[in-house]
Scaffold this motif. Structure first.
Motif, mmCIF file in Angstrom:
data_model
loop_
_atom_site.group_PDB
_atom_site.id
_atom_site.type_symbol
_atom_site.label_atom_id
_atom_site.label_comp_id
_atom_site.label_asym_id
_atom_site.label_seq_id
_atom_site.Cartn_x
_atom_site.Cartn_y
_atom_site.Cartn_z
ATOM 1 N N GLN A 158 25.138 5.699 8.897
ATOM 2 C CA GLN A 158 23.689 5.772 8.852
ATOM 3 C C GLN A 158 23.060 4.520 9.458
ATOM 4 O OE1 GLN A 158 21.935 5.969 4.904
ATOM 5 N NE2 GLN A 158 20.521 7.484 5.717
ATOM 6 N N GLN A 159 23.636 3.373 9.108
ATOM 7 C CA GLN A 159 23.070 2.136 9.640
ATOM 8 C C GLN A 159 23.265 2.037 11.142
ATOM 9 O OE1 GLN A 159 24.394 -1.280 7.476
ATOM 10 N NE2 GLN A 159 23.353 -0.591 5.627
ATOM 11 N N ARG A 160 24.431 2.510 11.597
ATOM 12 C CA ARG A 160 24.727 2.366 13.015
ATOM 13 C C ARG A 160 23.937 3.348 13.871
ATOM 14 N NH1 ARG A 160 30.801 2.239 15.230
ATOM 15 N NH2 ARG A 160 31.391 1.426 13.214
ATOM 16 N N LEU A 161 23.818 4.603 13.384
ATOM 17 C CA LEU A 161 23.224 5.646 14.213
ATOM 18 C C LEU A 161 21.807 6.023 13.800
ATOM 19 C CD1 LEU A 161 26.350 7.985 14.353
ATOM 20 C CD2 LEU A 161 25.734 6.176 15.958
ATOM 21 N N GLY A 162 21.348 5.494 12.663
ATOM 22 C CA GLY A 162 19.989 5.794 12.231
ATOM 23 C C GLY A 162 19.769 7.237 11.824
ATOM 24 N N ILE A 163 20.863 7.898 11.362
ATOM 25 C CA ILE A 163 20.746 9.289 10.945
ATOM 26 C C ILE A 163 20.066 9.360 9.581
ATOM 27 C CG2 ILE A 163 22.132 11.247 10.141
ATOM 28 C CD1 ILE A 163 24.098 10.666 12.278
ATOM 29 N N ALA A 164 19.269 10.414 9.376
ATOM 30 C CA ALA A 164 18.708 10.652 8.052
ATOM 31 C C ALA A 164 19.687 11.506 7.267
ATOM 32 C CB ALA A 164 17.370 11.360 8.176
ATOM 33 N N LEU A 165 19.802 11.216 5.973
ATOM 34 C CA LEU A 165 20.814 11.892 5.166
ATOM 35 C C LEU A 165 20.138 12.626 4.009
ATOM 36 C CD1 LEU A 165 23.895 12.065 5.091
ATOM 37 C CD2 LEU A 165 23.928 10.036 3.652
ATOM 38 N N LEU A 166 20.426 13.936 3.914
ATOM 39 C CA LEU A 166 19.971 14.693 2.756
ATOM 40 C C LEU A 166 21.201 14.913 1.889
ATOM 41 C CD1 LEU A 166 17.613 16.225 1.416
ATOM 42 C CD2 LEU A 166 18.391 18.266 2.582
ATOM 43 N N PHE A 167 21.229 14.294 0.722
ATOM 44 C CA PHE A 167 22.459 14.237 -0.059
ATOM 45 C C PHE A 167 22.302 15.038 -1.347
ATOM 46 C CE2 PHE A 167 25.955 12.455 -2.365
ATOM 47 C CZ PHE A 167 26.863 12.127 -1.373
ATOM 48 N N ILE A 168 23.015 16.163 -1.406
ATOM 49 C CA ILE A 168 22.924 17.013 -2.592
ATOM 50 C C ILE A 168 24.070 16.660 -3.535
ATOM 51 C CG2 ILE A 168 23.242 19.376 -3.425
ATOM 52 C CD1 ILE A 168 21.597 18.797 -0.150
ATOM 53 N N THR A 169 23.761 16.344 -4.795
ATOM 54 C CA THR A 169 24.836 15.996 -5.723
ATOM 55 C C THR A 169 24.438 16.299 -7.156
ATOM 56 O OG1 THR A 169 26.325 14.240 -6.441
ATOM 57 C CG2 THR A 169 24.076 13.589 -5.936
ATOM 58 N N HIS A 170 25.445 16.519 -7.987
ATOM 59 C CA HIS A 170 25.180 16.670 -9.415
ATOM 60 C C HIS A 170 25.497 15.352 -10.123
ATOM 61 C CE1 HIS A 170 29.520 16.979 -9.306
ATOM 62 N NE2 HIS A 170 29.514 16.692 -10.580
ATOM 63 N N ASP A 171 26.048 14.408 -9.362
ATOM 64 C CA ASP A 171 26.571 13.186 -9.950
ATOM 65 C C ASP A 171 25.541 12.061 -9.832
ATOM 66 O OD1 ASP A 171 27.944 10.887 -10.609
ATOM 67 O OD2 ASP A 171 29.823 11.562 -9.701
ATOM 68 N N LEU A 172 24.964 11.682 -10.963
ATOM 69 C CA LEU A 172 23.898 10.685 -10.938
ATOM 70 C C LEU A 172 24.404 9.332 -10.462
ATOM 71 C CD1 LEU A 172 22.211 11.661 -14.281
ATOM 72 C CD2 LEU A 172 21.308 12.007 -11.994
ATOM 73 N N ARG A 173 25.683 9.039 -10.749
ATOM 74 C CA ARG A 173 26.248 7.757 -10.312
ATOM 75 C C ARG A 173 26.240 7.661 -8.789
ATOM 76 N NH1 ARG A 173 28.936 5.032 -14.146
ATOM 77 N NH2 ARG A 173 29.011 6.075 -16.145
ATOM 78 N N VAL A 174 26.700 8.757 -8.154
ATOM 79 C CA VAL A 174 26.718 8.774 -6.700
ATOM 80 C C VAL A 174 25.301 8.671 -6.163
ATOM 81 C CG1 VAL A 174 27.237 10.213 -4.702
ATOM 82 C CG2 VAL A 174 28.884 10.055 -6.567
ATOM 83 N N ALA A 175 24.394 9.429 -6.781
ATOM 84 C CA ALA A 175 23.005 9.404 -6.328
ATOM 85 C C ALA A 175 22.438 7.993 -6.419
ATOM 86 C CB ALA A 175 22.166 10.367 -7.160
ATOM 87 N N ALA A 176 22.752 7.286 -7.513
ATOM 88 C CA ALA A 176 22.206 5.944 -7.703
ATOM 89 C C ALA A 176 22.681 4.997 -6.614
ATOM 90 C CB ALA A 176 22.609 5.412 -9.075
ATOM 91 N N GLN A 177 23.891 5.240 -6.105
ATOM 92 C CA GLN A 177 24.452 4.298 -5.137
ATOM 93 C C GLN A 177 24.074 4.593 -3.692
ATOM 94 O OE1 GLN A 177 25.553 1.412 -6.087
ATOM 95 N NE2 GLN A 177 24.980 2.346 -8.029
ATOM 96 N N ILE A 178 23.657 5.827 -3.395
ATOM 97 C CA ILE A 178 23.456 6.142 -1.979
ATOM 98 C C ILE A 178 22.011 6.465 -1.619
ATOM 99 C CG2 ILE A 178 24.041 8.605 -2.144
ATOM 100 C CD1 ILE A 178 25.624 8.107 0.533
ATOM 101 N N CYS A 179 21.184 6.843 -2.594
ATOM 102 C CA CYS A 179 19.860 7.381 -2.245
ATOM 103 C C CYS A 179 18.757 6.331 -2.193
ATOM 104 C CB CYS A 179 19.461 8.458 -3.245
ATOM 105 S SG CYS A 179 20.612 9.816 -3.274
ATOM 106 N N ASP A 180 17.831 6.527 -1.243
ATOM 107 C CA ASP A 180 16.594 5.755 -1.233
ATOM 108 C C ASP A 180 15.562 6.461 -2.097
ATOM 109 O OD1 ASP A 180 17.332 3.759 0.779
ATOM 110 O OD2 ASP A 180 17.433 5.493 2.098
ATOM 111 N N ASP A 181 15.517 7.792 -1.920
ATOM 112 C CA ASP A 181 14.582 8.598 -2.684
ATOM 113 C C ASP A 181 15.350 9.710 -3.376
ATOM 114 O OD1 ASP A 181 11.918 7.503 -1.597
ATOM 115 O OD2 ASP A 181 13.086 7.965 0.205
#
Lengths: 296, 554
Positions: B478-501
């Motif tokens: 993401q940092q290198r290519l500037g891609i936007a990421l839509l991240f679907i997860t049930h895992d709040l831990r993962v969400a806390a570590q990867i999401c901006d919004d």
């Protein structure tokens, strides 16, 4: 944090397929069946060299001879050599079997792929297939042959048509489950065209079950052809086929049972070994059947 | 209850130097290599490890359920209440399995017979092992069903498994396992397939029943959060060997072995990462009022409508990560699949870089396909097993007119980008592990040079340490290519570590949305709060070997 190491085992799916076929061949029953079929096929292919006489040559003086040096299996009611007729008869039977399997699989695969992928087409096609399946194969064959005359081609068509719905159903069911696989969805989302998805991602899934189905179609086509010939609705009586020979031999059954015994033996041997090979292929290609052995 | 008070209780399960080899004869490659475990009455031992560590094989050995000839015990002892299990006859094992030890599995739907009412399935256990009459058996079953807190027990007694929810099915399994009051309960990932709130209830239930009946519980899990919730003692396994074992607190605070430290530090923290500055980058993806209605036609032609997603409005900017969190059935995957247009939305608009793609036909959609790519949950099914890795990655570009050689050359570069050797192009997917396959799937998506990457539970099927690697890779890309990421997860831990919004969904609707930092630390809605409270191990900051309270204090 290190990336996991690559596994070393290096075979593609194709070599896995051949490996499972090798595995199937390792059972003694399968080996016997393969050997048996090889003998029958070889005798048909090399009929001109094996047959001591012309299978069509009438010799009224030699009627119903017992087996001897000149006629290894004896002669029939017209003095024709039984051995020659039986090996030549195998040519028609095996040709019909192979032809019916190839044609029904080719047509069935095409219809099944399209029908499995396109819901609107599916509804119509499957009703037609249901209709075809409702017609008894022998009756259809008799009708086709009596409409357009007895020849190898018409018999082949008559036998193939009722087999097509079975192949279509098989292919359709494989496609229906495979199209839900994420790799098909992934292919859709990278913009792969529909014909390519059918060909590249769905069709390969049908090969293994089709190999198995093909053997069953082949066996049942050989049997149907023999029945048609026996009933006199098959290929014209002067061409020897296993069914013809048995039909003619029926009259002299009490006098000379070998007229029915030899073609019957080859017919049963061919069908039994084709079916056994089909079972072996199914076991080898279907991992579920293999796993069942491992557990209690 | 702590490990120390339980020390005085009698030993229920004693595994000594157990060796299990790959069959058919003893002496094959060792799957379990010299494991010793001891489990006392009323104690919970958590067996932790990543996939392939041998934890399930250990439990199957105890139950005498190893696949015959495939896995063979090659040495050591397994004693259940003093009785040797490895030498027991099949008949004796069948008796032991119901009366002295019982097992519950990950997926209760497949463990229950779908065509027999659940009451009768429990009854079969009683009929086989007791001499009670029908009325008494029914009374016992209903009492047991009440003990596992099933509502309306008379109705559920006569229900078929498919009428029950996942949590209720697992309760039935527990009732069936515990009805004969076994000494040992083996629970093999019993909550992995359940939502967090249900998981919490099941864990509490197991705890409660254990205290009532004094059952020893061997609990197998890969989830450190669950371990922190339920374990008295922990045994860490790797490659069929025991890495270390000890009381819960000691393992979480002062792990002695590197592997345990590594495993713990790979657990993502529930504390959101520091937010990235919102630079006001251009919007690349926007949905407004997105909805999807499924119509089920019943036998009498009356259509029933199920709204899988309703009025979903979200915005994703270039270079940012938007997370959609929710439990199963919340509609988060439906939204993702609508956006990628694998399903056709029923209402609303999907704008990709300004163009509405929600109503486009298959043909008209094709040029837009490039812009949005998807990574799927199950890396074992998302790659065609019959195509080489190179063919798979090159497929997209070739569809859009790139020459095959160029596409394959690009595939090599992409493999390097996702940390795989370029010569992987000629190999087949089955030669790679789950984490490696997910990297290949990422490379396939990147080959299209998309603006938006939709990751649908893309790390849920992976072990924690592999999960951490894949998350780091996504971040780097993401940092290198500037891609936007839509991240679907049930895992709040993962969400806390990867999401901006973060967008929180329930029953097809958005419940709450906002910056991750805000939503995850100060949730405003009751449902969001409930979701957080159910997150297992929320009191532990695993990566720093301390409770969260200590982290807050420092």
């Amino acid at each position: 944090m290190s990336v996991e190491t690559l596994s070393e085992a290096g075979e593609g799916p194709r070599s896995r397929l051949s490996a499972s076929l090798m595995l199937a061949a390792s059972s003694p029953l399968t080996l016997i069946a393969a050997l048996c079929l090889a003998v029958v096929v070889a005798s048909a292919v090399f009929a001109p060299w094996i047959a001591p006489h012309d299978p069509l040559q009438l010799a009224p003086a030699q009627r119903l001879k017992p087996p001897g040096a000149e006629f290894p299996l004896g002669t029939d009611a017209y003095g024709r050599d039984l051995l020659s007729r039986v090996v030549y008869g195998g040519r028609v039977s095996l040709l019909v079997g192979l032809g019916a399997a190839l044609v029904s699989i080719t047509i069935g695969l095409a219809i099944g792929l399209v029908s499995g992928f396109f819901r609107p087409v599916d509804a119509v096609v499957m009703r037609i297939m249901d209709g075809l399946m409702a017609i008894p194969a022998i009756l259809l064959a008799i009708a086709v042959v009596s409409l357009s005359g007895a020849s190898l081609a018409t018999v082949l068509v008559a036998i193939t048509i009722p087999e097509i719905p079975r192949v279509v159903r098989l292919v359709r069911s494989v496609v229906l489950s495979a199209r839900e696989e994420p790799y098909v969805e992934a292919a859709i989302s990278v913009g792969t065209s529909l014909p390519r998805i059918l060909w590249r991602h769905l069709m390969p899934n049908t090969i293994a079950p089709l190999i198995v189905q093909g053997t069953y179609v082949c066996a049942s086509a050989i049997l149907t052809e023999a029945i048609l010939s026996f009933l006199g609705a098959g290929i014209s009586p002067e061409t020897p086929t296993w069914g013809n020979i048995m039909a003619e031999g029926r009259t002299y059954f009490q006098l000379k049972p070998s007229l029915i015994f030899w073609p019957g033996l080859l017919l049963s041997a061919a069908i039994l070994s084709i079916n056994l090979l089909g079972d072996a292929a199914r076991d080898a290609l279907d991992p579920r059947m293999k796993r069942r052995e491992g557990t209690r | 209850m702590t490990g120390t008070t339980a020390m005085t209780h009698p030993i229920v399960l004693d595994i000594e130097d157990l060796v299990v080899g790959l069959g058919p004869k003893p002496g094959g490659p060792r799957v379990i290599d010299g494991i010793s475990l001891r489990l006392r009455e009323a104690e919970t031992l958590c067996l932790v490890g990543e996939s392939g560590s041998g934890k399930s094989v250990t439990s199957l050995t105890v139950m005498g359920l190893l696949p015959k000839r495939a896995l063979v015990p090659g040495g050591g002892r397994v004693r259940l209440v003093g009785e040797e299990v490895l030498q027991a006859s099949d008949r004796r094992l069948r008796q032991l399995r119901a009366t002295t030890m019982a097992m519950i599995f990950q997926e209760p739907m497949t463990a229950l017979n779908p065509v027999v009412p659940v009451g009768r399935q429990i009854d079969e256990v009683l009929r086989a092992h007791t001499k009670l009459d029908a009325r008494e058996r029914r009374r016992r079953i209903l009492a047991m069903m009440e003990q596992v807190h099933l509502p309306d027990v008379e109705r559920i007694f006569a229900s078929y498994p498919h009428r029950l929810s996942g949590g209720q099915r697992q309760r039935i399994m527990i009732a069936m396992a515990l009805i004969l009051e076994p000494k040992l309960l083996i629970a093999d990932e019993p909550t992995t397939a359940l939502d967090v709130t249900t998981q919490k209830q099941i864990l509490t239930l197991i705890r409660e029943l254990q205290e009532n009946q004094g059952t020893a519980v061997l609990f197998i899990t890969h989830d450190m959060g669950v371990v922190a919730e339920i374990a008295d003692r922990v045994a860490v396994m790797r490659h069929g060997r025991l890495v270390e074992s000890g009381p819960l607190d000691a393992i979480l605070r002062e792990p002695a072995q590197d592997y345990t430290r590594h495993l713990l530090s790979a657990v993502p923290s529930l504390v959101p990462r520091p937010p990235r500055p919102d630079a006001g980058a251009p919007v690349v993806l926007e949905t407004t009022g997105l909805g999807k209605v499924y119509r089920e036609r019943s036998a009498f032609g009356r259509a029933r409508e199920v709204a899988a997603a309703k009025d979903v409005t979200l915005t994703l900017r270039k270079g940012r990560t938007l997370g959609i969190v929710g439990e199963s059935g919340s509609g988060k995957s439906t939204v993702a699949r609508c956006i990628v247009r694998l399903v056709d939305p029923s209402s609303g608009a999907i704008r990709v870089a300004g163009d509405d793609i929600s109503g486009l036909s298959r043909g008209a959609l094709r040029p837009h396909r490039k812009r949005i790519q998807m990574i799927f949950q199950d890396p074992y099914r998302s790659l065609n097993p019959r195509l080489t890795v190179g063919e798979t990655i090159a497929e997209g570009p070739v569809n859009f007119g790139v020459a095959r050689e160029d596409a394959l050359a690009r595939a090599r570069e992409l493999l390097k980008l996702v940390d795989l050797p370029p010569d992987a192009v000629t190999r087949y997917p089955h030669q790679f592990s789950g984490g490696q396959r997910q990297r290949i799937a990422i490379a396939r998506a990147l080959a299209m040079e998309p603006d938006v990457l939709v990751a649908d539970e893309a790390v849920s099927a992976l072990d924690v340490s592999v999960q951490a690697q894949v998350l780091a890779l996504l971040d780097e890309i993401q940092q290198r290519l500037g891609i936007a990421l839509l991240f679907i997860t049930h895992d709040l831990r993962v969400a806390a570590q990867i999401c901006d919004d973060v967008v929180v969904m329930q029953h097809g609707r958005i419940v709450e949305q906002g910056p991750a930092q805000e939503v995850l630390t100060r949730p405003r809605q009751a449902y969001t709060r409930q979701l957080f409270e159910a997150a297992p191990g929320r009191d532990w900051d695993f990566a720093h070997f301390r409770p969260v309270s200590a982290a807050v204090a420092s």
